[in-house]
Design a protein around this motif. Sequence first.
Motif, mmCIF file in Angstrom:
data_model
loop_
_atom_site.group_PDB
_atom_site.id
_atom_site.type_symbol
_atom_site.label_atom_id
_atom_site.label_comp_id
_atom_site.label_asym_id
_atom_site.label_seq_id
_atom_site.Cartn_x
_atom_site.Cartn_y
_atom_site.Cartn_z
ATOM 1 N N TYR A 123 -12.732 25.320 -12.727
ATOM 2 C CA TYR A 123 -11.471 25.854 -12.167
ATOM 3 C C TYR A 123 -11.839 27.383 -11.062
ATOM 4 N N VAL A 124 -10.256 26.181 -10.038
ATOM 5 C CA VAL A 124 -10.668 26.846 -8.644
ATOM 6 C C VAL A 124 -9.374 28.300 -9.033
ATOM 7 N N ILE A 125 -10.134 29.205 -7.765
ATOM 8 C CA ILE A 125 -8.418 30.216 -7.759
ATOM 9 C C ILE A 125 -8.667 30.431 -6.921
ATOM 10 N N LEU A 126 -6.519 30.689 -6.202
ATOM 11 C CA LEU A 126 -7.034 30.654 -4.783
ATOM 12 C C LEU A 126 -6.173 31.754 -4.127
ATOM 13 N N VAL A 127 -6.493 32.920 -3.684
ATOM 14 C CA VAL A 127 -5.645 34.357 -4.111
ATOM 15 C C VAL A 127 -4.861 34.072 -2.276
ATOM 16 N N PHE A 128 -3.037 34.060 -2.191
ATOM 17 C CA PHE A 128 -3.375 34.003 -1.103
ATOM 18 C C PHE A 128 -2.093 35.980 -0.602
ATOM 19 N N PRO A 129 -2.856 36.626 0.170
ATOM 20 C CA PRO A 129 -2.900 37.483 0.286
ATOM 21 C C PRO A 129 -1.381 37.816 1.303
ATOM 22 N N LEU A 130 -1.269 39.058 1.202
ATOM 23 C CA LEU A 130 -0.629 39.847 2.618
ATOM 24 C C LEU A 130 -0.563 40.046 3.725
ATOM 25 N N VAL A 131 -0.312 39.304 4.997
ATOM 26 C CA VAL A 131 -0.691 39.759 6.331
ATOM 27 C C VAL A 131 0.154 40.002 7.005
ATOM 28 N N GLU A 132 0.293 40.151 8.164
ATOM 29 C CA GLU A 132 1.066 40.470 9.078
ATOM 30 C C GLU A 132 1.305 38.827 10.156
ATOM 31 N N PRO A 133 2.187 38.282 10.581
ATOM 32 C CA PRO A 133 2.613 37.322 11.171
ATOM 33 C C PRO A 133 1.926 36.877 12.259
ATOM 34 N N ARG A 134 1.297 38.463 13.174
ATOM 35 C CA ARG A 134 0.051 38.172 14.025
ATOM 36 C C ARG A 134 -0.711 38.070 13.849
ATOM 37 N N HIS A 135 -1.673 37.977 12.754
ATOM 38 C CA HIS A 135 -2.850 37.454 12.357
ATOM 39 C C HIS A 135 -2.603 36.175 12.176
ATOM 40 N N LEU A 136 -1.640 35.884 11.843
ATOM 41 C CA LEU A 136 -1.490 34.057 11.133
ATOM 42 C C LEU A 136 -1.234 33.720 12.464
ATOM 43 N N LYS A 137 -0.681 34.139 13.172
ATOM 44 C CA LYS A 137 -0.699 33.186 15.172
ATOM 45 C C LYS A 137 -1.786 33.283 15.960
#
Length: 530
Positions: free
Chosen positions: A129-143
């Motif tokens: 199995y593969v577990i993918l966890v999607f945490p909350l970050v700020e949009p500036r980090h994504l940019k």
Amino acid sequence: MAGGCSIRAIWILNRLDAVVFSRRFPVVEKRWRGTCKSENETSTEGDLNYRVFTSLPSDSELAAAFVDRKRREGSLRGFGVRVSQSAEGSDSWLDDPITRHIIGIYINKEEDGDSNVLWPLILHTKGHYVILVFPLVEPRHLKAYVTLCNRSDCGNAVGVEDSISSILLDLPSITGYGTPLDLSFPNIISIKVNGFSQSDLPPADLKQPAWKPYLYRGRQRMLFSVHETVHAAMYDRDEIPDSISISGQINCRADLEGLPDVSFPLKDHIEVLSFHPCAQVPEKGIDKQAVMFSPPLGNFVLMRYEAVCGLGPPIKGFYQLSMVSEDKGDFLFKLRLMDGYKSPLTMEFCTVTMPFPMRRVVSFDGTPSVGIVSTTDHSVEWKIVMGGRGLTKSIEATFPGKVQFAPWKPKKLPPSSSAFGSIADEDSDIETDGNNNSMVNIDEFLMEKMSKDLQPADLEEPFCWHAYNYAKVSFKIVGASLSGISIDPKSVSIYPAVKAPVEFSTQVTSGDYILWNTLGRCPSAAATKV
């Protein structure tokens, strides 16, 4: 939103890249959308602006994007460092080993470019199995991440501003993420079938522990099982003491509703190595210890321990092998099984194996006092106790025999170091008479002669090196533990009290249980001088 450790979603995929479980957290998603809206209204930077993927993908979209990511990276986890196959915008393009576990995927990338990137996803593999966890970050980090994906230098130098490492160190939702504690297949299936409902919530005055993310519903019961492994090195020599030790574990399965506490007394004659996180570690130095724990769902190891074998070795005696020539050997076993053992202890099977990984067995001659014998190309196997004929009392077993090996093919060495030169050369320690036709010790000479040409054994038989010979004992004993550890079902307390039957079982198996050849070389640990 800075400093938080919230999760937007979690997905579990099987080996066929199909989503078998997913969960989204609406409250966290609402915070994400509000932050994105605020950033878009205030930002005036560049073309990228703060255009981000504001909604979560469906399970099918996530699975398709993950498959595409594997195709782009060339493997499940990607290369982690840039190679010739790395494409611009891929995780390995960032040239940072940490991206082996922190990945990004694109949802319908062809439709809207970089605004559809989903990052950061923490990737964890467990079995199939593969577990993918999607945490909350700020949009500036994504940019900042998207900017790095489009830079030729990818900001990979340590300490450089806007490097991937500097971004991740600013995200507690990444650096503070641990290892999932409950990944058992039955529990995942149960969660998938039953889902989460209001009835799964614990009482308001109780805190649900991390190791029990899902509450059990159904017939209540408790199962305890003790599994011990016996390790021994038997020498039958005055100068080398025999050694025997036991390593064990208490396995548990608590099918109990709610969040109950379970406790039982444990005698203080074992050395506890570790407890499951759900247990409260008892104090040392008292005769009886009370083990208390709040059990997780499904099977788990409550504790691991080491102990001495109070009953003595279940198999003791000696094994002798004498090489009468380069290709022939005489051997003798004299063993006593279950000496001092009484019911309910039962030996279900016992097998003694003589391995010869570097010699081929051609023929064998000998009849044991009990059991049957079989051979393979590289071993002789003596089955003393077989399935269906459990042994409940002490017996003596002897086995004399002869074994014939295929002709020895020594390794070819330079003439100056040939092992098969003159029997009595200038450097030989073998004493001979004037006629050069007798030797003081033929066994020592043959062992020395052959050991010079023996090749190192493979890793599966690490003891068979040079002239070492041994027999390995395999067995299984049921009915009670050899360390004396036991759990009385009547002494198990459950709070709040429920009517749940408690079952207890034991099993003892052999680990490395070795009978060293009394007439040959053997490795041993030097005794500590006090």
